[in-house]
Design a protein around this motif. Structure first.
Motif: not given
Lengths: 462, 428, 278
Positions: B260, B262-264, B353, B355-356, B359-360, B364, B382, B385-386, B407
């Motif tokens: 996933p 987000i793990v990156f 595209g 974004s997750a 955020l980490m 943001v 992205p 957009i969030f 986008l």
């Protein structure tokens, strides 16, 4: 000196190394009686010198950049007065950040104390020294490298093989980055998760039924135990993933069946790429769609039927996630169904079975392992999906199986715990890494099983 | 025997109607499934275009502005420095009061001022700085409308909604109607959307900062992922010995492709930000994280492309005495390049595209200024957009959809390019 | 027993058994002027083909074939690869319908009913005219389920006992029962090649077809397995009408074969018949 300048100087030095190396080989050749007596072409000697000049220096540059901030940090902190150093780790971090942002000119001196101002001076001094040393050392290493290489030029030197060997090592290093990445993920997540488990027992985490991390801001506030129970997150994640699968599997699978068994070639050629657009839509777009269009719609629909629907219902997030996964299920099942040999279709049709009987009684049972593998991959996608749930699912960790209520997921909590200002040793932020660890291993396991099942399935028909 | 087959024929014939009905039904399920997919796609796109299209126009109001030196607090012939500090907001307010003298009381006056964007103040300042001779004069100037007033002018706010539930009050509507009747309102193409960074005011918010952030991030991603990905693919296809280490590398690549995203992000946070103390919110770290994420895609597609190069090319090159390395770099890679580029573009589109994970690593932030390099704090499209999607104001919903359209426009161009390359590649 | 060798003239200039192969048709235009040998017409035929032409898109695979298949006889068709034997066989139970580019002209009757007439039902037709394919293709199910498949979809058994009986009978007729009676729940794909092909024959028999079409049923088998199948075909002709496409002269001459081959004038066919192609 700017890093980019150092880099350009390095490139220039490598080029000079190339020229000198090549010239040197000509000179050597003239000494022994002709170019043909040398093992390699002049340019290979040049390449060799360029690589010897460039590679070690580049490595040094990258390492320097990687560790510069950390070393300077320690040096500056070491000079701070003792009572500042006694500060709690997180406060010290904040204190240091103020120094840096003042020193780099991104904030003014209004909030700083005496010590910080002098530390900022110290910081600037260290940084400029570091920059100078970096430039000097890198150039020095480059020049020494080039000189050593040029020194070695001789008729017997197998420069071409040497250069090619270096290149193969570079290629190998590039592919080894994949291993390093995995290692990096495992170590970084594991390390922080272990720190988390020092304050919260693993069993409390894995079997606790309550999740309310906001209560514990610092280590000393953790007393209220049971606030890091992982179960509600798992249930929430599975609930949303299940809703997604309920949408994506029938639609994706039936579309795949229709497109591969019934549709004409032209219809398929137009339809499949169109449906695959759904796979190319960024997840943040789905999140927006879920939060601002689907969730209100579902709530109004539910209310008109007399149901209470949370404004951030699991149903809305799951539905949109399902839409996102449709093309994924579609193309996986398409591959799997096409892998069933035509002879199966012929055998069934040849006995007078209708197409749908053939599909339901022969093709699908034959393709089942592959389809199950594909669905497992899709589930792993759904579990790891972040943006849709961050935007459309809730934050309250409720233990419920009702898709009309708001639930939260593993990924939502990771984002919530880590976005914004964070201190790196509160259990609250460390908990995010524990969740990351679980997420990583669950998806890894699903993928390994799924890929194994799919591979076995394919081998059966090869 | 003939009796047997006769009964069979009859039995089969009897069941046929039911079986064909089932067959028809099954086919309809299939059509329905495909249709469902289309309906979802259509609703998604229509929803976004429907919400986002109005963001590309903006409403302006023609205000009779009196550049009263007293009100501004400057003398005619004042220096630039003085002009810069003058009270333009006061001028806007007094001009509005002059146009609608009936506004009385604090409440009503405040509502009157809310017709015009707070950005108007700065527009006036720049205008006066360019034309200092205006001090003391009175003239009509088009000023940007406040987002809510603009929404009313665009017809997005209905009078039927009870006054308490809408931000544009009855009296404001009256004023706006009057302005419209006088021809003092105008709709223009929204250039600010492309020339400004983020803002707290929807009518002033733009995507320029996010676009630059995305550009720098993708630049880092491409510079890292492309060479590393291609080199890794070359190694695995052409040079890797069959041993445990190679197997390990291959397994890792396949698994990374399914980790996933987000793990990156967690990796980036723990390693690059906390351990190496690289700057937070910077395209540099974002680019590194995204390049690790897109590497598997690039490696896998590049390998497929290298594999498909006909062995005869290799043999020919090796036959004339080229070393394996020369063969690959002079002969195999150029032939495989369109395929490699296709895969890389698809990988870049994914990264664009994504974004997750960003955020980490702190991308943001609220970014008004256009980043100037890979270490400046930035955000990406992205994530912008969030952020906008989270803002409650109606104006931001519109901006969000418009940013999504931009986008998606980029993604469509990138994918079209990939398809074009693949087509050309297949023709060969 | 009537064996017929259909040579190049009978079955057009080229043919193919699958759409893929249909695009890669060997050109046999040089064998055009050869004649059908043996007697193509019989009294009161089970199936009869008249002036059949088959096209894959623009390519003609079968040119003007007329042929009868008599009741309870084995009719064998031999000829060079790609001459259209398989295509012809597949037109007999409309298996070519699943190939979108395939078009059939002419009349094919099953007991006086034109099987290509609009209201003719392919499901019923294929139940009456069963098919066994070149490569054994058992379903990845148990042996029992493989044989029970046909009776189940056509609703031929009304009870479990009845189904058991059909399965046993079919396996016996395919002379496979004794070998697998203790392993009926084992996967059919686990059998040997020859057993798999007999399983496919049992599967075809289970719906009690009137005609069984066999498309080179032994081409993928070793000689011993081939011998078993040949024996089996000889037994089956007692109950069923069989049309078989083969490469092997032996199958064409199964039973008391009268002289059906005139010496072909063409070398390719001659090689064929004398078995030089194996």
């Amino acid at each position: 000196m700017q890093t980019s300048t150092v880099f350009l100087v390095l490139v220039a030095l490598s080029f000079v190394g190339f020229l000198v190396g090549r010239k040197r080989s000509h000179a050597v050749a003239a000494g022994v009686g002709g170019m043909h007596l040398l093992h390699s072409l002049p340019k290979h000697y040049g390449y060799m010198a360029a690589l010897w000049a460039g590679l070690p220096a580049l490595l040094l540059l990258v390492l320097w950049m990687a560790f510069e901030a950390r070393v300077v940090h320690n040096l500056v902190v070491a000079e701070l007065p003792a009572q500042v150093q006694q500060l709690h780790h997180s406060e010290l971090g904040l204190y240091y950040n103020q120094i840096v942002s003042y020193a780099t000119g991104s904030s003014d001196a209004t909030l700083l104390d005496e010590n910080q101002l002098s530390a900022a001076e110290h910081y600037r001094e260290l940084m400029s020294n570091s920059g100078l040393m970096k430039a000097l050392l890198v150039c020095l290493v480059a020049i020494i490298g080039a000189l050593l290489a040029v020194q070695r030029v001789s008729p017997a030197l197998r420069a071409r093989n040497h250069v090619e060997n270096i290149f193969k090592w570079i290629l190998f290093t590039c592919s080894f980055i994949a291993v390093l990445t995995t290692l990096g993920i495992v170590l970084s997540v594991l390390f922080e998760a272990l720190r988390f488990f020092q304050s919260i027992p693993v069993t409390d985490f894995l079997f606790g039924l309550q999740w309310s991390p906001q209560m514990a801001i610092r280590i000393d506030q953790v007393a209220a135990s049971g606030s890091f129970g992982f179960v509600p997150l798992l249930v929430g994640t599975l609930l949303i993933s299940m809703v997604a699968m309920v949408i994506a599997v029938p639609v994706g699978l039936m579309s795949a069946i229709y497109l591969s068994e019934y549709a004409s070639r032209q219809f398929r050629a137009v339809t499949k790429p169109l449906l695959e657009i759904l796979a190319g839509v960024p997840t943040v777009v789905y999140g927006f769609f879920a939060a601002l269009t689907v969730a209100p719609f579902i709530r109004e629909l539910g209310e008109s039927m007399g149901l209470t629907v949370a404004s951030e219902s699991a149903l809305a997030a799951g539905l949109v996630m399902g839409i996102m996964i449709i093309p994924f299920v579609l193309s996986l099942s398409d591959d799997i169904i096409n892998a069933v040999p035509d002879s199966m279709r012929e055998a069934s049709l040849g006995m007078g079975a209708t197409m749908s009987e053939t599909i339901r009684k022969v093709l699908l049972p034959a393709a089942l392992p592959g389809i199950v593998g594909g669905i497992l991959l899709a589930v792993s996608r759904a579990i790891g999906e972040t943006m849709i749930v961050v935007m459309a699912a809730g934050l309250s960790a409720k233990l419920t199986a009702n898709p009309l209520e708001a639930v939260t997921t593993i990924t939502v909590q990771i984002v919530t715990l880590l976005v914004g200002d964070q201190e790196f040793d509160s259990p609250k932020t460390l908990a995010a890494f524990a969740l990351g660890l679980v997420l990583f291993f669950v998806t890894l396991l699903l993928n390994i099983v799924a890929l194994y099942v799919v591979r076995k399935y394919r081998e059966q028909y090869e | 025997m003939s009796k047997e087959s006769f009964t069979n024929t009859a039995a089969i014939q009897a069941s046929l109607k039911k079986r064909y009905a089932r067959e028809k039904r099954f086919q309809w399920y299939g059509r329905l499934a495909v249709l469902t997919g289309f309906v979802f796609l259509f609703i998604l796109l229509a929803d976004i275009v429907g919400k986002g299209a109005p963001a590309f126009t903006q409403q302006y109001i023609k205000v009779t502005v009196e550049f009263d030196p007293d009100r501004l607090g400057v003398e005619p012939g004042a220096s630039d420095e003085e002009l810069r500090k003058a009270d333009y907001l006061g001028v806007v307010k007094s001009s509005l009061r002059a146009m609608f003298p009936e506004a009385s009381g604090r409440q009503e006056k405040r509502q009157l001022y809310r017709l015009i964007s707070i950005g108007a103040e700065y527009d006036l300042r720049d205008y006066v700085l360019d034309n200092p001779e205006l001090i003391g004069q009175t003239l009509d100037i088009w000023l940007l409308a406040h987002a809510e007033a603009g929404a009313y002018l665009k017809g997005q706010i209905s009078r039927k909604i009870p006054e308490g539930d809408r931000r544009v009050k009855d009296i404001q509507m009256q004023w706006l109607d009057t302005l419209r009747e006088q021809g003092r309102t105008e709709s223009r193409f929204n250039t600010l959307f492309f020339t400004e960074g983020d803002s707290r005011e929807p009518e002033l918010a733009g995507i320029k900062a996010a676009l630059y952030g995305s550009f720098f991030t993708l630049l880092v991603t491409f510079l890292l992922a492309f060479p590393i990905g291609v080199f890794a693919a070359v190694y695995l296809e052409e040079f890797a010995p069959r041993n445990r280490l190679t197997d390990l590398i291959e397994i890792n690549i396949n698994n990374l492709a399914a980790v996933p995203s987000i793990v990156f992000g967690l990796l980036g946070l723990a390693v690059f930000i906390n351990f190496f103390e690289l700057p937070r919110s910077a395209p540099l770290v974002g680019g590194i994280v995204l390049s690790l994420m897109t590497l598997p895609t690039i490696i896998i597609t590049s390998r497929a492309s290298i594999q498909s190069v006909s062995p005869s090319i290799r043999e020919a090159a090796l036959g004339v005495g080229a070393s394996p390395l020369q063969t690959v770099f002079h002969h195999v890679l150029p032939v495989a390049m369109p395929g490699i580029l296709t895969g890389s573009i698809i990988g870049m589109a994914q990264a664009l595209g994504e974004s997750a994970p960003l955020l980490m690593i702190g991308m943001v932030a609220f970014i008004m200024d256009v980043p100037g390099g890979v270490t400046d704090p930035s955000t990406v499209l992205p994530v912008q957009i969030f952020l906008w999607a989270d803002s409650p104001e109606r104006g931001f919903t519109e901006k969000t959809s418009a940013a999504i359209m931009v986008l998606m426009g980029f993604l469509i161009v990138m994918n079209a390019l990939a398809i074009y390359l693949r087509r050309r590649f297949e023709l060969k | 027993m009537n064996s017929i060798a259909v040579t190049a003239d009978g079955i057009g200039e080229a043919g193919a058994s699958s759409p893929e192969a249909g695009l890669d048709i060997h050109d046999h235009s040089d064998v055009k002027d050869y004649e059908t040998v043996g007697e193509p017409f019989v009294e009161d035929p089970k199936m009869s083909a008249r002036n059949v032409n088959v096209y894959y898109a623009d390519k003609q695979a079968i040119m003007d074939v007329s042929l009868d298949i008599g009741k309870n006889e084995v009719i064998a068709m031999i000829g060079p690869s790609g001459c259209g034997k398989s295509t012809f066989l597949r037109t007999l139970n409309r298996m070519n319908d699943i190939i979108p580019i395939c078009r059939v002209e002419g009349n094919i009757n099953l007991e006086d009913q034109d099987i290509y007439r609009g209201d003719q039902d392919t499901v019923l037709l294929r139940a009456r005219v069963g098919m066994v394919f070149q490569k054994p293709n058992p379903f990845p199910k148990s042996i029992y389920e493989n044989v029970a498949y046909g009776p189940r979809i056509h609703g031929l058994a009304h009870s479990k006992a009845e189904l058991d009986e059909i399965v046993e009978k079919s396996l016996r007729r395919a002379s496979l029962f004794d070998e697998v009676k203790d392993a009926l729940d084992k996967p059919g794909t686990g059998l040997s090649g020859g057993q798999q092909q007999r399983l496919c024959i049992a599967r075809a028999i289970a719906v009690s077809p009137e005609v069984i079409l066999m498309d080179e049923p032994c081409s993928a088998l070793d000689p011993i397995a081939t011998a078993r199948i040949e024996e089996l075909i000889d037994e089956l002709k007692e109950r069923y009408t069989i049309a078989i496409v083969t490469h092997s002269m032996q199958q064409a001459e199964v039973g008391d074969t009268k002289e059906v081959f005139t010496m072909p004038k063409h070398e390719l066919t001659e090689n064929y018949i004398t078995g030089r192609f194996g």
